[in-house]
Design a protein around this motif. Structure first.
Motif, PDB file in Angstrom:
ATOM      1  N   PHE A  98       0.905  -1.011  -0.031  1.00 37.19           N
ATOM      2  CA  PHE A  98       0.017  -0.072   0.019  1.00 37.19           C
ATOM      3  C   PHE A  98       0.850   1.370   0.005  1.00 37.19           C
ATOM      4  O   PHE A  98       0.458   2.353  -0.567  1.00 37.19           O
ATOM      5  N   ASP A  99       2.043   1.098   0.628  1.00 38.31           N
ATOM      6  CA  ASP A  99       2.946   2.452   0.386  1.00 38.31           C
ATOM      7  C   ASP A  99       3.230   2.821  -1.064  1.00 38.31           C
ATOM      8  O   ASP A  99       3.762   3.788  -1.256  1.00 38.31           O
ATOM      9  N   ALA A 100       3.335   1.676  -1.754  1.00 38.28           N
ATOM     10  CA  ALA A 100       3.616   1.729  -3.083  1.00 38.28           C
ATOM     11  C   ALA A 100       2.662   2.616  -3.906  1.00 38.28           C
ATOM     12  O   ALA A 100       3.136   3.441  -4.745  1.00 38.28           O
ATOM     13  N   ILE A 101       1.608   2.561  -3.723  1.00 36.40           N
ATOM     14  CA  ILE A 101       0.552   3.802  -4.138  1.00 36.40           C
ATOM     15  C   ILE A 101       0.868   4.876  -3.794  1.00 36.40           C
ATOM     16  O   ILE A 101       0.920   5.959  -4.645  1.00 36.40           O
ATOM     17  N   THR A 102       1.235   5.262  -2.783  1.00 40.32           N
ATOM     18  CA  THR A 102       1.770   6.653  -2.271  1.00 40.32           C
ATOM     19  C   THR A 102       2.926   7.137  -2.990  1.00 40.32           C
ATOM     20  O   THR A 102       3.063   8.067  -3.579  1.00 40.32           O
ATOM     21  N   VAL A 103       3.784   6.037  -3.223  1.00 41.35           N
ATOM     22  CA  VAL A 103       5.283   6.371  -3.838  1.00 41.35           C
ATOM     23  C   VAL A 103       5.066   6.583  -5.352  1.00 41.35           C
ATOM     24  O   VAL A 103       5.331   7.572  -5.985  1.00 41.35           O
ATOM     25  N   ALA A 104       3.931   5.997  -5.828  1.00 40.36           N
ATOM     26  CA  ALA A 104       3.726   6.244  -7.205  1.00 40.36           C
ATOM     27  C   ALA A 104       2.876   7.517  -7.625  1.00 40.36           C
ATOM     28  O   ALA A 104       3.143   8.115  -8.590  1.00 40.36           O
ATOM     29  N   LEU A 105       1.934   7.819  -6.594  1.00 38.19           N
ATOM     30  CA  LEU A 105       1.354   9.100  -6.776  1.00 38.19           C
ATOM     31  C   LEU A 105       2.218  10.255  -6.492  1.00 38.19           C
ATOM     32  O   LEU A 105       2.109  11.255  -7.244  1.00 38.19           O
ATOM     33  N   LEU A 106       3.194   9.868  -5.479  1.00 42.08           N
ATOM     34  CA  LEU A 106       4.283  11.337  -5.326  1.00 42.08           C
ATOM     35  C   LEU A 106       4.931  11.154  -6.562  1.00 42.08           C
ATOM     36  O   LEU A 106       5.567  12.450  -6.902  1.00 42.08           O
ATOM     37  N   GLY A 107       5.618   9.995  -7.199  1.00 34.43           N
ATOM     38  CA  GLY A 107       6.210  10.108  -8.454  1.00 34.43           C
ATOM     39  C   GLY A 107       5.638  10.449  -9.685  1.00 34.43           C
ATOM     40  O   GLY A 107       6.286  10.391 -10.724  1.00 34.43           O
ATOM     41  N   ARG A 108       4.415  10.702  -9.536  1.00 35.45           N
ATOM     42  CA  ARG A 108       3.387  10.920 -11.028  1.00 35.45           C
ATOM     43  C   ARG A 108       3.604  10.013 -11.881  1.00 35.45           C
ATOM     44  O   ARG A 108       3.709  10.170 -13.250  1.00 35.45           O
ATOM     45  N   SER A 109       3.922   8.833 -11.375  1.00 33.27           N
ATOM     46  CA  SER A 109       3.862   7.487 -12.334  1.00 33.27           C
ATOM     47  C   SER A 109       5.016   7.614 -13.186  1.00 33.27           C
ATOM     48  O   SER A 109       5.076   6.809 -14.227  1.00 33.27           O
ATOM     49  N   SER A 110       5.811   8.179 -13.053  1.00 35.54           N
ATOM     50  CA  SER A 110       7.068   8.478 -13.822  1.00 35.54           C
ATOM     51  C   SER A 110       8.389   7.656 -13.125  1.00 35.54           C
ATOM     52  O   SER A 110       8.449   7.682 -12.060  1.00 35.54           O
ATOM     53  N   PRO A 111       8.947   6.897 -13.954  1.00 33.01           N
ATOM     54  CA  PRO A 111      10.065   5.890 -13.289  1.00 33.01           C
ATOM     55  C   PRO A 111      10.944   6.702 -12.629  1.00 33.01           C
ATOM     56  O   PRO A 111      11.247   6.326 -11.311  1.00 33.01           O
ATOM     57  N   ILE A 112      11.417   8.099 -12.960  1.00 33.68           N
ATOM     58  CA  ILE A 112      12.464   8.809 -12.452  1.00 33.68           C
ATOM     59  C   ILE A 112      11.750   9.266 -10.999  1.00 33.68           C
ATOM     60  O   ILE A 112      12.491   9.443 -10.036  1.00 33.68           O
ATOM     61  N   GLY A 113      10.563   9.764 -11.211  1.00 34.98           N
ATOM     62  CA  GLY A 113       9.944  10.228  -9.915  1.00 34.98           C
ATOM     63  C   GLY A 113       9.470   9.302  -9.055  1.00 34.98           C
ATOM     64  O   GLY A 113       9.921   9.718  -7.787  1.00 34.98           O
ATOM     65  N   ILE A 114       9.254   8.027  -9.535  1.00 29.94           N
ATOM     66  CA  ILE A 114       9.138   7.067  -8.296  1.00 29.94           C
ATOM     67  C   ILE A 114      10.347   6.366  -7.795  1.00 29.94           C
ATOM     68  O   ILE A 114      10.266   6.316  -6.595  1.00 29.94           O
ATOM     69  N   LEU A 115      11.543   6.615  -8.425  1.00 29.33           N
ATOM     70  CA  LEU A 115      12.958   6.519  -7.727  1.00 29.33           C
ATOM     71  C   LEU A 115      12.943   7.327  -6.573  1.00 29.33           C
ATOM     72  O   LEU A 115      13.303   7.289  -5.553  1.00 29.33           O
ATOM     73  N   GLY A 116      12.819   8.584  -7.098  1.00 33.43           N
ATOM     74  CA  GLY A 116      13.050   9.599  -5.891  1.00 33.43           C
ATOM     75  C   GLY A 116      11.878   9.833  -4.757  1.00 33.43           C
ATOM     76  O   GLY A 116      12.610   9.725  -3.577  1.00 33.43           O
ATOM     77  N   ALA A 117      10.697   9.211  -4.962  1.00 30.96           N
ATOM     78  CA  ALA A 117       9.661   9.185  -4.134  1.00 30.96           C
ATOM     79  C   ALA A 117      10.077   7.915  -3.191  1.00 30.96           C
ATOM     80  O   ALA A 117       9.802   7.873  -1.840  1.00 30.96           O
ATOM     81  N   GLY A 118      10.510   7.102  -3.798  1.00 30.87           N
ATOM     82  CA  GLY A 118      10.913   5.633  -3.089  1.00 30.87           C
ATOM     83  C   GLY A 118      12.129   5.983  -2.054  1.00 30.87           C
ATOM     84  O   GLY A 118      12.011   5.734  -0.913  1.00 30.87           O
ATOM     85  N   LEU A 119      12.963   6.885  -2.498  1.00 28.02           N
ATOM     86  CA  LEU A 119      13.984   7.287  -1.687  1.00 28.02           C
ATOM     87  C   LEU A 119      13.440   8.076  -0.427  1.00 28.02           C
ATOM     88  O   LEU A 119      14.293   7.913   0.555  1.00 28.02           O
ATOM     89  N   LEU A 120      12.719   9.094  -0.749  1.00 25.75           N
ATOM     90  CA  LEU A 120      12.242   9.844   0.095  1.00 25.75           C
ATOM     91  C   LEU A 120      11.491   9.288   1.486  1.00 25.75           C
ATOM     92  O   LEU A 120      11.697   9.339   2.387  1.00 25.75           O
ATOM     93  N   PHE A 121      10.620   8.190   1.079  1.00 25.70           N
ATOM     94  CA  PHE A 121       9.717   7.209   1.872  1.00 25.70           C
ATOM     95  C   PHE A 121      10.838   6.286   2.675  1.00 25.70           C
ATOM     96  O   PHE A 121      10.588   5.910   3.745  1.00 25.70           O
ATOM     97  N   GLY A 122      11.906   5.792   2.006  1.00 26.15           N
ATOM     98  CA  GLY A 122      12.855   5.077   2.424  1.00 26.15           C
ATOM     99  C   GLY A 122      13.577   5.966   3.744  1.00 26.15           C
ATOM    100  O   GLY A 122      13.748   5.180   4.842  1.00 26.15           O
ATOM    101  N   ALA A 123      13.778   7.217   3.301  1.00 28.82           N
ATOM    102  CA  ALA A 123      14.346   7.788   4.489  1.00 28.82           C
ATOM    103  C   ALA A 123      13.549   8.104   5.603  1.00 28.82           C
ATOM    104  O   ALA A 123      13.867   8.141   6.921  1.00 28.82           O
ATOM    105  N   PHE A 124      11.991   8.464   5.039  1.00 31.96           N
ATOM    106  CA  PHE A 124      11.281   8.584   6.349  1.00 31.96           C
ATOM    107  C   PHE A 124      11.367   7.186   7.267  1.00 31.96           C
ATOM    108  O   PHE A 124      11.177   7.382   8.504  1.00 31.96           O
ATOM    109  N   LYS A 125      11.359   6.172   6.521  1.00 32.41           N
ATOM    110  CA  LYS A 125      11.191   5.004   7.428  1.00 32.41           C
ATOM    111  C   LYS A 125      12.277   4.797   8.312  1.00 32.41           C
ATOM    112  O   LYS A 125      12.505   4.292   9.315  1.00 32.41           O
ATOM    113  N   ALA A 126      13.584   4.903   7.600  1.00 32.65           N
ATOM    114  CA  ALA A 126      15.023   4.744   8.528  1.00 32.65           C
ATOM    115  C   ALA A 126      14.953   6.002   9.354  1.00 32.65           C
ATOM    116  O   ALA A 126      15.571   5.589  10.788  1.00 32.65           O
ATOM    117  N   GLY A 127      14.503   7.023   9.205  1.00 31.63           N
ATOM    118  CA  GLY A 127      14.967   8.133   9.968  1.00 31.63           C
ATOM    119  C   GLY A 127      13.832   8.594  11.047  1.00 31.63           C
ATOM    120  O   GLY A 127      14.152   9.037  12.284  1.00 31.63           O
TER     121      GLY A 127
END
Length: 425
Positions: free
Chosen positions: A338-367
């Motif tokens: 379900f977090d993947a839905i948020t990542v896809a929305l934040l990345g605007r369904s663009s592969p590069i955008g999803i890469l950045g959104a995934g890194l951001l949410f990974g930082a949220f989880k780790a931090g």
């Protein structure tokens, strides 16, 4: 001494070149307007707005701020100082827990938070690509949970029950996981193509089926349950099936990150450079027009869900072959689907955008854990920030109003109103 004010003569005025209205606005103004009205800037300001709201929540839940607020009117400076200390301390802890720890006594320990961010981001990027690809094809794939669980089950079975040589064993487990996830997602694509069944309902049902099917597998000897155990958990993955560590045993970063980055490159090529990706985008924009143009819309739905499921499957295999190699239970999904839905929305369904959104949410989880440990900030605030990001992304007019961004449709609406007035006159 008399001062004479110079007057512009007609000849001097006529010598200045007059602006040519036919040239239109400058290219810098056009570029600036494209930036401020594009989807990317909405995502950036959505994150900023969510962080600002999160700062208010951090300050409101801090005990020092609450104590200083009790005598605000006598010493207001204490309250503002307490607010600054709580918010800045929380986000410094977030940075040190997700990017680099300046207090570490060695460089290796200092970059460990970054490796944790990359580890958390790996399945989010892969699963986000699966959701985003379906979005681009005009489907709402919320079956990431079920697809991830089936990938984990297939890769886990191959990794624990099949004896193969090193290298081949790892590849076989990866292929099994991707195939299982693709088939599971393909069920929704097939039903939509053949019967018109809505993919949202189908994928929700498939999620439930996957959860209970995995629970049965984990409770049944000879399927996934560890031999001789009564706990709903698999045996440890064979060493020959485990993804290699990228930076050594002292870090938890594994080769699943490489798989996720390859998936980003593949998805970008598929959508932007291949004829199949062009058909996906055509169907996603207007299926009726795509059908008139000779595109088999039903087949595109099926192919898109098969590929989307395989991309989500990368998240499943990275979990069981890289992160949880000692055996897994029914909670292997960890909310990634379900977090993947948020990542896809934040990345605007663009592969590069999803890469950045995934890194951001990974930082949220780790931090988030570092914020809770060092500053006492409830880890749930990070979840609230993530939810607020979705809220702001879903309401672009609200973000534009908050940050006074130009509306790209304003001119079009003015023209429509002018045309209506002219028609009525």
């Amino acid at each position: 001494m008399s001062h004479v004010t110079p007057q512009a003569t007609p000849s001097s005025a006529s010598s200045l070149p007059a602006p040519d209205p036919s040239l239109g606005p400058s290219r810098w103004r056009v570029a600036g307007r494209q930036i401020t009205t594009g989807n990317a800037i909405i995502s950036v300001f959505a994150v900023l707005a969510a962080v600002l709201v999160g700062s208010i929540m951090i300050a409101c839940t801090d005990k020092d701020v609450q104590e200083a607020a009790g005598y605000f009117f006598s010493r207001p400076g204490d309250t503002f100082k307490a607010i600054w200390d709580s918010v800045s301390g929380a986000y410094i802890a977030l940075f040190q827990g997700s990017i680099y720890n300046f207090r570490a006594d060695s460089f290796a320990k200092g970059i460990k938070p970054l490796t944790e961010t990359l580890k958390f981001a790996t399945p989010l990027i892969a699963a986000g690509l699966g959701v985003g690809l379906a979005f681009r094809a005009g489907m709402f794939n919320i079956g990431g949970q079920g697809q991830l669980l089936m990938a984990a089950a297939a890769a886990g079975w191959v990794g624990t029950s099949v004896d193969l040589p090193a290298g081949i064993h790892m590849i076989a487990a990866i292929v099994a996981g991707l195939a299982a996830a693709a088939i599971w997602a393909g069920i929704a694509g097939f039903l939509k193509a053949r019967t018109g069944a809505h993919e949202v309902i189908v994928t929700i049902m498939l999620n439930h089926i996957a959860v209970y099917l995995l629970a049965w597998m984990l409770a049944t000897q000879g399927v996934l349950q560890a031999p001789g155990s009564k706990n709903p958990k698999t045996a440890a993955m064979a060493d020959t099936a485990v993804l290699p560590q990228l930076l050594g045993p002292q870090f938890k970063l594994h080769a699943g990150l490489i798989l996720a980055l390859i998936a980003v490159a593949f998805t970008w090529w598929l959508l932007e450079r291949s004829s199949l990706g062009y058909r996906f985008r055509a169907v996603g924009e207007n299926p009726d027009a795509a059908r008139v143009a000779g595109i088999n819309v039903g087949r595109m739905y099926l192919f898109a869900m098969l590929i989307a499921g395989a991309l989500v499957g990368i998240a499943g295999v990275s979990q069981v072959q890289g992160t949880v190699t000692s055996g897994f239970g029914g909670d292997i999904d960890a909310g990634i689907g379900f977090d993947a839905i948020t990542v896809a929305l934040l990345g605007r369904s663009s592969p590069i955008g999803i890469l950045g959104a995934g890194l951001l949410f990974g930082a949220f989880k780790a931090g988030g854990f570092a914020m809770q440990a060092s500053q006492g900030v409830p880890v749930e605030i990070v979840l609230v920030v993530q939810s607020l990001i979705v809220l702001f992304i879903a309401a672009p007019p609200l973000v534009r109003a908050m940050f006074h961004l130009p509306d790209p449709d304003r001119k079009r609406r003015k023209q429509q109103r002018r045309q209506k007035k002219e028609a009525s006159a």
